[in-house]
Motif scaffolding. Structure first.
Motif, PDB file in Angstrom:
ATOM      1  N   UNK A  13       0.871  -1.173   0.000  1.00 27.81           N
ATOM      2  CA  UNK A  13       0.000   0.000   0.000  1.00 27.81           C
ATOM      3  C   UNK A  13       0.909   1.224   0.000  1.00 27.81           C
ATOM      4  N   UNK A  14       0.733   2.070  -0.984  1.00 26.49           N
ATOM      5  CA  UNK A  14       1.420   3.357  -1.031  1.00 26.49           C
ATOM      6  C   UNK A  14       0.413   4.368  -0.514  1.00 26.49           C
ATOM      7  N   UNK A  15       0.755   5.073   0.550  1.00 29.09           N
ATOM      8  CA  UNK A  15      -0.196   5.985   1.187  1.00 29.09           C
ATOM      9  C   UNK A  15       0.498   7.285   1.581  1.00 29.09           C
ATOM     10  N   UNK A  16      -0.317   8.267   1.908  1.00 27.61           N
ATOM     11  CA  UNK A  16       0.192   9.560   2.358  1.00 27.61           C
ATOM     12  C   UNK A  16       0.979   9.351   3.657  1.00 27.61           C
ATOM     13  N   UNK A  17       2.083  10.056   3.792  1.00 26.63           N
ATOM     14  CA  UNK A  17       2.865   9.989   5.030  1.00 26.63           C
ATOM     15  C   UNK A  17       2.068  10.531   6.207  1.00 26.63           C
ATOM     16  N   UNK A  18       2.317   9.940   7.361  1.00 30.44           N
ATOM     17  CA  UNK A  18       1.781  10.427   8.638  1.00 30.44           C
ATOM     18  C   UNK A  18       2.966  10.769   9.529  1.00 30.44           C
ATOM     19  N   UNK A  19       2.740  11.620  10.498  1.00 33.50           N
ATOM     20  CA  UNK A  19       3.813  12.056  11.392  1.00 33.50           C
ATOM     21  C   UNK A  19       4.509  10.858  12.045  1.00 33.50           C
ATOM     22  N   UNK A  20       3.758   9.845  12.413  1.00 32.36           N
ATOM     23  CA  UNK A  20       4.356   8.693  13.092  1.00 32.36           C
ATOM     24  C   UNK A  20       5.268   7.858  12.187  1.00 32.36           C
ATOM     25  N   UNK A  21       5.275   8.120  10.888  1.00 36.28           N
ATOM     26  CA  UNK A  21       6.188   7.405   9.984  1.00 36.28           C
ATOM     27  C   UNK A  21       7.643   7.768  10.274  1.00 36.28           C
ATOM     28  N   UNK A  22       7.871   8.938  10.827  1.00 35.67           N
ATOM     29  CA  UNK A  22       9.246   9.384  11.053  1.00 35.67           C
ATOM     30  C   UNK A  22       9.947   8.525  12.099  1.00 35.67           C
ATOM     31  N   UNK A  23       9.238   8.105  13.136  1.00 34.60           N
ATOM     32  CA  UNK A  23       9.849   7.353  14.235  1.00 34.60           C
ATOM     33  C   UNK A  23      10.615   6.113  13.761  1.00 34.60           C
TER      34      UNK A  23
END
Length: 176
Positions: A13-23
């Motif tokens: 699944x290619x999806x919009x980044x979310x803030x929690x992706x950075x962790x």
């Protein structure tokens, strides 16, 4: 805000980044693993990078997607169509976290992004800027149909430029 469209492939699944992706990305980008991307990259720089690629959707109509496994929703990397101001052309780029390399995920994600760029966005060409020492990315660029364009240079003059061009039948042909 305009968000990245969700694209699903057989496994991803290619999806919009979310803030929690950075962790889950912080330690990798702060390590030698990020050497082909100008790293190691600090937490603050990574945050700015992902934020810029996320807002790119609103400003340019394309940007980066977080790549996750459909079966488990596990974040495994990123793929994108980007053109930050320092890039001469629109780039097709990819990263897959080390634990998921060698399983065809980068090809699957990059193919989906490339096809979206050509078919949905109407882009006429994409390039992949690749460090000459990054043999895995060079092999993937070739597998995707990209051909070395020796006439062009990226932000880093040492980078190789692989060009991807759509064909009228929907396939991607080598750049001549």
């Amino acid at each position: 805000m305009t968000q990245a469209p969700t694209i699903e492939t057989q496994r991803l699944r290619l999806r919009h980044h979310r803030c929690e992706d950075i962790t889950p990305m912080v330690d990798l980008f702060a390590s030698d693993w990020a050497r082909y991307m100008g790293g190691p990259i600090s937490h603050d720089e990574l945050w700015r990078w992902i934020a810029a690629e996320t807002i790119s959707w609103e400003w340019l109509g394309y940007g980066s997607w977080a790549v996750e496994l459909r079966e488990t929703d596990t974040l495994i990397g990123q793929v994108g169509i980007n053109k930050p101001p320092r890039f001469p052309e629109v780039e097709l780029g990819w990263i897959v976290f080390p634990a998921y390399e060698g399983q065809g995920y980068a090809y699957e994600a990059a193919s989906a992004a490339r096809d979206w760029g050509f078919e949905t966005r109407g882009l006429q060409t994409l390039v992949s800027y690749i460090d000459p020492q990054n043999a895995r990315s060079i092999a993937l660029a070739k597998r995707l149909g990209g051909v070395l364009d020796t006439k062009e240079h990226g932000e880093d003059p040492e980078d190789l430029v692989y060009r991807h061009i759509p064909q009228t039948d929907g396939s991607v042909e080598a750049y001549a």
